[in-house]
Design a protein around this motif. Structure first.
Motif, short mmCIF file in Angstrom:
data_model
loop_
_atom_site.label_atom_id
_atom_site.label_comp_id
_atom_site.label_asym_id
_atom_site.label_seq_id
_atom_site.Cartn_x
_atom_site.Cartn_y
_atom_site.Cartn_z
N PRO A 216 0.81 -1.22 0.00
CA PRO A 216 0.00 0.00 0.00
C PRO A 216 0.85 1.28 0.00
O PRO A 216 0.55 2.24 0.72
CB PRO A 216 -0.82 -0.14 1.28
N ALA B 284 -3.07 3.45 0.76
CA ALA B 284 -4.01 2.75 1.63
C ALA B 284 -5.44 2.93 1.11
O ALA B 284 -5.82 4.01 0.68
CB ALA B 284 -3.90 3.27 3.06
N GLN C 188 -2.47 -0.39 6.80
CA GLN C 188 -1.82 -0.04 5.54
C GLN C 188 -1.06 1.29 5.67
O GLN C 188 0.04 1.44 5.14
CB GLN C 188 -2.85 0.06 4.43
#
Length: 189
Positions: free
Chosen positions: A47, A101, A112
């Motif tokens: 991410p 994210a 994330q």
């Protein structure tokens, strides 16, 4: 292991104004980014991504920041605009760590985001181990959508940090660190 612990005990941010050339070259930068990518990543989502600013690209990025500052502050003095422009011109290499994210059925978005932060910290530690100085900053323009768009970020992406890298011309004195008794508690005690 002793070398790793010694490095971590002495790790110190070096502000961009104290970072000079040379910065990491292409091979060293690839190694830094590879190491930074070896962080916990629940679900292997990756991410985050990187944007590298070096050479003439720093000048272009600095101009984007200066223009955004001037748009926000139409009465700004030329020296104020120059100060903002200079933020991306001090270190020879700057890596933007971009957080990607997003909502996920299994992995919380917060995890994330923390992973992107771990990428920033790993890059700083690796840079110091390679003999470079570094500093993790955001600054106001990390939250300015016009700047982010100009830097190529998608609408849902955010800057986790700009990692400024170079050779430390000087290292400021270490800052005071927290007293463990003030920040540690033991559950059930």
């Amino acid at each position: 292991m002793t070398d790793t612990l010694s490095l971590l005990k002495l790790r110190r941010s070096v502000p961009p104004q104290f970072l000079a050339a040379p910065g990491p070259d292409g091979g060293q930068l690839e190694q830094l980014l590879t190491i930074a990518s070896r962080v916990p990543d629940h679900g292997k989502l990756v991410p985050w991504r990187f944007i590298v600013f070096s050479g003439g690209a720093r000048e272009k990025a600095a101009e984007v920041v200066a223009q955004a500052f001037q748009n926000r502050n139409p009465d700004a003095k030329p020296e104020q605009v120059a100060f903002e422009r200079n933020r991306l011109l001090q270190a020879p290499v700057i890596v933007a760590v971009v957080s990607r994210a997003a909502p996920h059925v299994k992995i919380p978005q917060w995890e994330q985001e923390l992973t992107a932060g771990a990428v920033c910290m790993s890059m700083l530690v690796a840079a110091q181990a390679m003999g470079f100085g570094g500093c993790w900053l955001t600054n106001w323009f990390a939250f300015d959508r016009s700047v982010l768009t100009a830097f190529g970020l998608e609408a849902e992406e955010r800057i986790a940090g700009f990692i400024h890298l170079g050779t430390a011309a000087s290292v400021p004195a270490d800052r005071e660190r927290p007293v463990l008794a003030d920040i540690v508690s033991h559950y059930g005690a």
